[in-house]
Motif scaffolding. Structure first.
Motif, PDB file in Angstrom:
ATOM      1  N   VAL A 159      -4.803  -5.388  -5.507  1.00 38.76           N
ATOM      2  CA  VAL A 159      -4.814  -3.931  -5.325  1.00 38.76           C
ATOM      3  C   VAL A 159      -3.877  -3.530  -4.188  1.00 38.76           C
ATOM      4  O   VAL A 159      -3.174  -2.510  -4.268  1.00 38.76           O
ATOM      5  N   SER A 160      -3.825  -4.324  -3.131  1.00 39.31           N
ATOM      6  CA  SER A 160      -2.950  -4.008  -2.003  1.00 39.31           C
ATOM      7  C   SER A 160      -1.479  -4.044  -2.421  1.00 39.31           C
ATOM      8  O   SER A 160      -0.690  -3.171  -2.033  1.00 39.31           O
ATOM      9  N   VAL A 161      -1.110  -5.039  -3.204  1.00 40.19           N
ATOM     10  CA  VAL A 161       0.276  -5.111  -3.688  1.00 40.19           C
ATOM     11  C   VAL A 161       0.599  -3.925  -4.584  1.00 40.19           C
ATOM     12  O   VAL A 161       1.698  -3.356  -4.529  1.00 40.19           O
ATOM     13  N   LEU A 162      -0.351  -3.525  -5.419  1.00 38.03           N
ATOM     14  CA  LEU A 162      -0.132  -2.368  -6.289  1.00 38.03           C
ATOM     15  C   LEU A 162       0.094  -1.099  -5.468  1.00 38.03           C
ATOM     16  O   LEU A 162       0.992  -0.300  -5.770  1.00 38.03           O
TER      17      LEU A 162
ATOM     18  N   LYS B  37       4.297   3.619   6.077  1.00 38.17           N
ATOM     19  CA  LYS B  37       3.109   3.669   6.933  1.00 38.17           C
ATOM     20  C   LYS B  37       1.890   4.185   6.180  1.00 38.17           C
ATOM     21  O   LYS B  37       0.770   3.731   6.423  1.00 38.17           O
ATOM     22  N   GLY B  38       2.097   5.155   5.274  1.00 33.08           N
ATOM     23  CA  GLY B  38       0.955   5.671   4.513  1.00 33.08           C
ATOM     24  C   GLY B  38       0.326   4.601   3.641  1.00 33.08           C
ATOM     25  O   GLY B  38      -0.898   4.436   3.617  1.00 33.08           O
ATOM     26  N   GLY B  39       1.146   3.864   2.898  1.00 37.43           N
ATOM     27  CA  GLY B  39       0.620   2.791   2.055  1.00 37.43           C
ATOM     28  C   GLY B  39       0.027   1.657   2.867  1.00 37.43           C
ATOM     29  O   GLY B  39      -1.012   1.091   2.495  1.00 37.43           O
ATOM     30  N   ILE B  40       0.649   1.321   3.981  1.00 35.46           N
ATOM     31  CA  ILE B  40       0.121   0.248   4.833  1.00 35.46           C
ATOM     32  C   ILE B  40      -1.221   0.661   5.423  1.00 35.46           C
ATOM     33  O   ILE B  40      -2.163  -0.148   5.488  1.00 35.46           O
ATOM     34  N   GLY B  41      -1.353   1.916   5.836  1.00 36.01           N
ATOM     35  CA  GLY B  41      -2.638   2.388   6.342  1.00 36.01           C
ATOM     36  C   GLY B  41      -3.724   2.324   5.283  1.00 36.01           C
ATOM     37  O   GLY B  41      -4.869   1.963   5.568  1.00 36.01           O
ATOM     38  N   THR B  42      -3.362   2.665   4.045  1.00 33.27           N
ATOM     39  CA  THR B  42      -4.330   2.582   2.954  1.00 33.27           C
ATOM     40  C   THR B  42      -4.775   1.143   2.720  1.00 33.27           C
ATOM     41  O   THR B  42      -5.964   0.867   2.523  1.00 33.27           O
ATOM     42  N   VAL B  43      -3.826   0.230   2.753  1.00 33.65           N
ATOM     43  CA  VAL B  43      -4.148  -1.188   2.544  1.00 33.65           C
ATOM     44  C   VAL B  43      -5.030  -1.710   3.676  1.00 33.65           C
ATOM     45  O   VAL B  43      -5.964  -2.496   3.440  1.00 33.65           O
TER      46      VAL B  43
END
Length: 284
Positions: free
Chosen positions: A161-164, A201-207
């Motif tokens: 899920v993180s890669v997606l 940063k947005g995607g990294i924060g979500t992960v």
């Protein structure tokens, strides 16, 4: 033909009300808040009054003895173990998933696409289906009854899920930015650290939030891969209030309240990044 005047957007106070949506929101709010209220109320109730009273009735004699029992019954040890597991899982997921997503976005070959789709098959594999092979691997590696036995499988199941999410984030980065850095002689590693990571940063924060939640709330892997009190985490610490003579319900619920405070605080701080990232699979 001259274009007509732009249509103005009506202010929010002049829009037509939607009572059905408002009623549905109130019902959903009640569904969420009533169990939380019942849990907080029961955690302040004496043990001898917990089973015989109405769960929605405020406690007649509120007490903090249940919280005192939890704090002096190994709670801090379980909290530290859970925090170590969460931090380690987040570090592993970020260290592996950011380069994997970057490679999947920038390497446009048939083999890289096939490898990416194969990796995402992990989303469809439930942990319960592979817990026996995982147990044998953990035992063969000599990791049984340790925090690593919890950290590694948790990180592995959080990675698809993180890669997606990260792939969706990196696809929003303009191709012109990559070309501009390539013309300046930037290497792929420099693009990753100076272009991709700052813009993702947005995607990294979500992960980070997603993988931390997976580690904090994990129950199956700690239950199967640990045995002693040394590597026990918060989800297994709840068993301390269950015995052959009954369940200490007020202390159990007090432990649930205390264990939920740290992750709830993290959610309040980073809820925008989590919701925005999941809605847009990363977003800009």
């Amino acid at each position: 033909m001259r274009p007509g005047p732009a249509r103005r957007r009506r202010p929010h106070w002049s829009r037509r009300p939607n009572p059905v949506a408002g009623l549905g929101s109130l019902l959903w709010l009640a569904v969420v808040l009533v169990p939380i209220y019942a849990m907080l109320s029961a955690s302040l109730t004496r043990r001898d009054e917990a089973l015989g009273s109405n769960p929605l009735k405020p406690p007649a004699h509120p007490t903090l003895d249940n919280y005192n029992t939890v704090l002096h019954n190994g709670f801090w040890h379980f909290l530290v173990n859970t925090a170590v597991v969460a931090v380690a899982v987040v570090a592993i997921v970020l260290a592996l998933c950011v380069p994997l997503a970057y490679s999947a976005v920038r390497t446009r070959t048939r083999w890289s696409g096939a490898a990416f789709r194969t990796f995402l098959l992990g989303i469809a594999v439930p942990a319960q289906a592979v817990v026996v092979p995982l147990y044998l691997m953990i035992a063969k590696l000599g990791l049984y009854d340790s925090l690593l036995a919890v950290i590694l499988p948790t990180a592995a199941f959080a990675m698809p899920v993180s890669v997606l999410i990260l792939t969706g984030t990196l696809r929003d980065v303009s191709e012109d930015l990559y070309e501009a850095m390539a013309l300046d002689g930037a290497s792929p590693q420099r693009m990753l650290f100076q272009l991709v990571i700052p813009l993702a940063k947005g995607g990294i924060g979500t992960v980070v939030i997603y993988s931390a939640l997976q580690a904090w709330n994990g129950f199956l892997f700690p239950l199967i891969f640990t045995q002693s009190d040394g590597p026990r985490v918060l989800t297994l610490g709840l068993f301390n209030y269950v015995s052959q003579f009954g369940v200490n319900i007020p202390a159990l619920l007090a432990s649930v309240v205390l264990s939920g405070i740290p992750i709830f605080a993290v959610y309040l701080v980073a809820r925008r990044a989590l919701v925005g990232g999941l809605m847009g699979m990363g977003g800009k």
